[in-house]
Each structure stands twice: as structure tokens, then as C-alpha cells.
Write a protein that holds these residues in place. Structure first.
Motif, PDB file in Angstrom:
ATOM      1  N   TYR A 176       0.739  -1.259   0.058  1.00 59.01           N
ATOM      2  CA  TYR A 176      -0.005   0.055   0.102  1.00 59.01           C
ATOM      3  C   TYR A 176       0.697   1.226   0.081  1.00 59.01           C
ATOM      4  CZ  TYR A 176      -3.131  -3.670   1.598  1.00 59.01           C
ATOM      5  OH  TYR A 176      -3.908  -4.617   1.880  1.00 59.01           O
ATOM      6  N   GLY A 180       0.712   3.901  -3.198  1.00 55.40           N
ATOM      7  CA  GLY A 180       0.382   5.375  -2.796  1.00 55.40           C
ATOM      8  C   GLY A 180       1.716   6.299  -3.119  1.00 55.40           C
ATOM      9  N   THR A 230      -6.315   1.982  -3.012  1.00 59.92           N
ATOM     10  CA  THR A 230      -5.825   1.484  -1.915  1.00 59.92           C
ATOM     11  C   THR A 230      -6.881   0.632  -0.985  1.00 59.92           C
ATOM     12  OG1 THR A 230      -3.954   3.104  -1.774  1.00 59.92           O
ATOM     13  CG2 THR A 230      -4.419   1.622   0.287  1.00 59.92           C
TER      14      THR A 230
END
Length: 243
Positions: A176, A180, A230
Motif C-alpha cells: 500500500y 500510494g 488502496t
């Protein structure tokens, strides 16, 4: 000096176009697949070239202004341009570097807390503060853009420091964090294209408050999209309770 600046602009445009095109392949490709890795590397290397060219071009522009004895009060918009793009260049570099470092230290966020890693993160926060300070003291015509995008450095730096402290409870936290970071770099690429590339390519002449739209639209769309993307993977892996 002008020939060097022109060369840097050419390199910036060419590799920017390559990076912009390569960005979308790993976004939708199967994560970890060969095509994802290949185009991820193309995007990352293109980003480094683009950022190096941008940094040199901005430095040359600043030196040129100094040599001609043009101060901030003489041309506040030009200095605002240098300050903001310098800020965007630095933060984008930090994001890309962090996103790749996360892959090299999967599941070991504490290993990223090196003096350089922490320094770059803190530097992002400081860069945001400097942009705001410049906007307050100089008050250039585009100060609303400086205020609108100044939180990016804060968010980037604080997010990196939190991750380094092991703030992500999921075993897939590295995934994640990488996702990001790279989407954040993509937002920066699209911001540059929206402001400079699209305006010239389609001969768009925006004036007044509307001229702010290309600067903030990629972030306004990209940041919520990153959150949703996400969440999609957290839901896929049954980890929404940790989101």
C-alpha cells in the motif's frame, strides 16, 4: 547557458512523455508481473531523468536572474515559478525514491529510517513551510496555487515518517505504501502535463481563477483515487478493518 537550458527542456519533455505513458501500465497490470515490473522501471527511470533536467533548468533560470540583477521584488511571478517547481521537483523525487525503497525493504519499514531517508522526509515538510512562507511574504499573483499544493509536502513527509516507525499494521503495508507513493508521483507528472504540456499542445489559454485548475485538478482527482484504489486492495485482501 541558454543552449543548456533548451537541452534540459527537450530532455524534460521527451522523458516526461515516456514516463506519462509508462505510468498507466503498472497501474492496471497484475501486480508483480513482468510487465508491471518492466514499465514500473521505465516510469521510475524516466522520472529521475525528468527531475534532474527540471532541477538543472530551474537552477540555470535562477542564476540568470541573479546575473541580470533581477530580484524577487522585480519579478515576483518568475521567482514564484522557480520556488514552486523546485518544491514540486524535490517532493516528487522524495516520493519516487521512497516508493522504490519500500520495495527493497518489504516488511521492514524501520530499515528505511536512515539519516538520508528521515532527512528527505523532514525536508518535504520544511519545503511545504517554505512555500507557504514565500506566498505570505511575497504574495505573488499565483499564491493560491502555492497554498493549494503546499500540503503535499506535509503529507509526503509525515506519511514517510509514520511508515518508518512501523505505523502500517498490515503485513501488506509495504504494498500500500508503494502504491500510494507511485500514484503520488503520477499525480506530479500529470500536473506538469496539465499546466505546461496540455496548454501548449491544445493552445489552451486560461485566465483569472480558472488558470488555477490545471495546477490543482490532478491532485484533486488523484488523491481521492489513490485512497479508493488502496481500499480496493485492502478489501481484496480482507484488510478493510485496518484501513
Amino acid at each position: 547557458m541558454e543552449s543548456i537550458a533548451e537541452s534540459m527542456r527537450f530532455v524534460h519533455v521527451v522523458f516526461g512523455a515516456v514516463g506519462l505513458a509508462a505510468f498507466w501500465v503498472p497501474v492496471f497490470a497484475k501486480k508483480g508481473a513482468k510487465v508491471h515490473i518492466l514499465f514500473g522501471k521505465i516510469f521510475t527511470r524516466s522520472a529521475y531523468v525528468v527531475l534532474a533536467a527540471a532541477a538543472l533548468a530551474l537552477l540555470l533560470r535562477f542564476v540568470d536572474l541573479q546575473q541580470r540583477n533581477i530580484g524577487v521584488s522585480d519579478n515576483p511571478m518568475m521567482y514564484s515559478f522557480i520556488v514552486f517547481l523546485g518544491y514540486l521537483t524535490y517532493v516528487t523525487y522524495v516520493i519516487v525514491r521512497h516508493g522504490m525503497a519500500v520495495l527493497q525493504h518489504k516488511g521492514k519499514p524501520h530499515e528505511l529510517a536512515t539519516p538520508i531517508g528521515r532527512g528527505l522526509a523532514i525536508g518535504s515538510i520544511v519545503a511545504s513551510m517554505l512555500v507557504i512562507l514565500f506566498a505570505i511574504t511575497v504574495q505573488p499573483a499565483n499564491q493560491i496555487v502555492l497554498y493549494a499544493l503546499s500540503p503535499i509536502g506535509f503529507g509526503t513527509g509525515s506519511g514517510m515518517l509514520r511508515y518508518m516507525r512501523g505505523g502500517e499494521p498490515s503485513s501488506r503495508g509495504w504494498m500500500y505504501e508503494h502504491l500510494g507513493s507511485m500514484l503520488g508521483a503520477g499525480i506530479a507528472f500529470h500536473t506538469a502535463f496539465a499546466v505546461f504540456g496540455a496548454a501548449r499542445l491544445f493552445d489552451i489559454g486560461l485566465t483569472g481563477w480558472v488558470a488555477v485548475i490545471p495546477w490543482v485538478l490532478p491532485a484533486a482527482v488523484g488523491i481521492p483515487a489513490t485512497v479508493l484504489w488502496t481500499r480496493h486492495y485492502r478489501k481484496k485482501f480482507g484488510e478493510l478493518q485496518n484501513a
